[in-house]
Design a protein around this motif. Structure first.
Motif, short mmCIF file in Angstrom:
data_model
loop_
_atom_site.label_atom_id
_atom_site.label_comp_id
_atom_site.label_asym_id
_atom_site.label_seq_id
_atom_site.Cartn_x
_atom_site.Cartn_y
_atom_site.Cartn_z
N GLU A 275 0.83 -1.21 0.00
CA GLU A 275 0.00 0.00 0.00
C GLU A 275 0.86 1.26 0.00
O GLU A 275 0.53 2.25 -0.67
CB GLU A 275 -0.93 -0.01 1.21
CG GLU A 275 -2.03 1.02 1.15
CD GLU A 275 -3.08 0.82 2.21
OE1 GLU A 275 -3.95 1.69 2.33
OE2 GLU A 275 -3.03 -0.21 2.92
N LEU B 239 -3.84 3.74 -8.02
CA LEU B 239 -5.07 3.48 -7.29
C LEU B 239 -5.47 2.01 -7.43
O LEU B 239 -5.63 1.51 -8.54
CB LEU B 239 -6.19 4.38 -7.82
CG LEU B 239 -7.56 4.24 -7.14
CD1 LEU B 239 -7.47 4.64 -5.67
CD2 LEU B 239 -8.60 5.09 -7.86
N HIS C 194 1.41 6.86 -6.78
CA HIS C 194 0.07 7.36 -7.18
C HIS C 194 -0.68 6.35 -8.05
O HIS C 194 -1.21 6.68 -9.12
CB HIS C 194 0.20 8.69 -7.92
CG HIS C 194 0.98 9.72 -7.16
ND1 HIS C 194 0.53 10.32 -6.00
CD2 HIS C 194 2.23 10.25 -7.39
CE1 HIS C 194 1.43 11.17 -5.55
NE2 HIS C 194 2.47 11.14 -6.36
N ASN D 272 0.75 4.12 -2.94
CA ASN D 272 0.51 5.53 -2.61
C ASN D 272 1.65 6.42 -3.09
O ASN D 272 1.42 7.52 -3.60
CB ASN D 272 0.32 5.68 -1.11
CG ASN D 272 -0.98 5.07 -0.61
OD1 ASN D 272 -1.92 4.91 -1.38
ND2 ASN D 272 -1.03 4.71 0.65
N HIS D 273 2.89 5.93 -2.95
CA HIS D 273 4.05 6.74 -3.34
C HIS D 273 4.07 7.00 -4.84
O HIS D 273 4.42 8.10 -5.28
CB HIS D 273 5.34 6.04 -2.91
CG HIS D 273 6.58 6.84 -3.22
ND1 HIS D 273 7.06 7.83 -2.39
CD2 HIS D 273 7.43 6.81 -4.30
CE1 HIS D 273 8.14 8.36 -2.93
NE2 HIS D 273 8.38 7.77 -4.08
#
Length: 295
Positions: A178, A187, A185, A182-183
Motif C-alpha cells: 500500500e 489506485l 500514485h 501511494n508513493h
C-alpha cells in the motif's frame, strides 16, 4: 415449443386447478421444476413481475448508468450485480452479461494475476487496454515479494499505471504494498468480471507500445529492510556474517542502522543519518547453538 409470456404464465398458475406441473410444462414451455418454484413464490407473495425491456429499447444513458453503477459497486460477479440492481433497470440477466462482457474500458489498468497451473505457480502482469502480458515471474515464498518485483519492473520499464487490480492474490493489501502504491500514485481497484476479457485473450508477446505515466523509481522502496545495531565501530552482523561498513567516518558501536538486503538475504547497503554506505563481507561465523543474538 415457444414459451408463453411471464404474465400469461402467472395467470395460468394462479388459476391452476387439477392440472399437473408436467401438463403445464407442455402447455407453457417451462420446466416443471421452475413452475413449482414460481408457484411457491406466488403463494408466499415473494414474486414480483418486472416487465423486461428488449435490448434494442434500452437507451445509451441507461447503459452508461448500468456500467457506472457496476464499476463503482462492490459486486463479486454479474449475477451478484443483477440480483441487487436488476430490477432498477428492468433488464434481463442475459442482456446484462452480454453488455458488460462487450464493454472495453479506456483506462490505464494493470492486472496482476496469480496463476496456478499443475504444480507451477506464477504471476503475470497484464495491460488491460492492450490485453498484453508485460511481465511474468515465478511465485516466491510469499505474494508480497512477487508483487514487489513486478511493480519494480513495470515502473522502470513502462512507467506508473493509473489503476491496478489484483486477481487471485492479495485480497487484503499489505502495508508495504500500500505504501508503494501511494508513493507512485497508483489506485487499487477491486477486480471486476468485466476485466476478464483481458486475461483470457492475453498472450506472451511483449508489448513495446505500452506507456504509462513517467516516474522516478527509487530502488530502496523495493528492497527488504531491517534495523540493526553496529556491534563494533563500522561493523555490522547479519545472518551469521559480519560486514564492514565502507565509510571514511567512524560509525560508532551501538548506533541504529537500517540494512537493505535482497531476496536471498544479501546486504546491499546500510543507511545511517540519511546517508547510504556500501558493505563488505569480512567474516563468516559458525555457532553450534544456532544464530547469534546479533542476527
Amino acid at each position: 415449443m415457444k414459451k408463453v409470456s411471464k404474465e400469461e404464465l402467472v395467470k395460468l398458475l394462479k388459476n391452476k386447478k387439477s392440472q399437473t406441473y408436467t401438463e403445464l410444462s407442455k402447455q407453457t414451455g417451462y420446466h416443471p421444476k421452475y413452475l413449482i418454484k414460481l408457484n411457491q413464490a406466488l403463494k408466499s407473495n415473494h414474486y414480483t413481475y418486472i416487465r423486461v425491456k428488449r435490448s434494442g429499447a434500452i437507451s445509451d444513458s441507461i447503459k452508461s448508468q448500468i456500467l457506472e453503477d457496476y464499476l463503482r459497486g462492490d459486486y463479486c460477479s454479474y449475477l451478484d450485480f443483477f440480483r441487487k440492481c436488476g430490477k432498477k433497470y428492468s433488464v434481463s440477466y442475459s442482456f446484462l452479461c452480454k453488455f458488460l462482457s462487450s464493454v472495453s474500458l479506456d483506462m490505464q489498468l494493470l492486472l496482476i494475476v496469480k496463476v496456478k497451473k499443475y504444480q507451477n505457480t506464477y504471476f503475470v502482469a497484464i495491460d488491460y487496454s492492450r490485453k498484453k502480458i508485460l511481465y511474468q515471474v515465478s511465485s516466491k515464498k510469499n505474494d508480497c515479494f512477487s508483487v514487489r518485483e513486478i511493480l519494480y519492473y513495470i515502473l522502470t520499464t513502462y512507467g506508473s499505471p493509473t489503476y491496478i487490480s489484483f486477481v487471485h492474490c492479495l485480497k487484503v493489501i499489505p502495508a508495504e504494498i500500500e505504501v508503494l502504491l501511494n508513493h507512485y500514485h497508483i489506485l487499487n481497484v477491486p477486480y471486476k468480471t468485466v476485466y476478464h476479457s483481458a486475461i483470457i485473450s492475453s498472450n506472451l508477446e511483449k508489448e513495446k507500445m505500452v506507456c504509462y505515466r513517467t516516474c522516478q523509481v527509487q530502488k530502496e522502496h523495493f528492497l527488504n529492510r531491517i534495523s540493526r545495531k553496529a556491534i563494533q565501530d563500522n561493523l555490522l552482523q547479519f545472518s551469521n556474517i559480519r560486514y564492514l561498513i565502507l565509510s571514511d567516518t567512524v560509525i560508532p558501536k551501538g548506533v541504529e542502522l537500517v540494512l537493505y538486503y535482497d531476496e536471498v538475504r544479501n546486504p546491499i547497503y546500510v543507511l545511517y543519518q540519511g546517508i547510504s554506505y556500501q558493505v563488505k563481507e569480512c567474516q563468516r561465523l559458525q555457532s553450534k547453538r544456532g544464530n547469534s543474538k546479533y542476527n
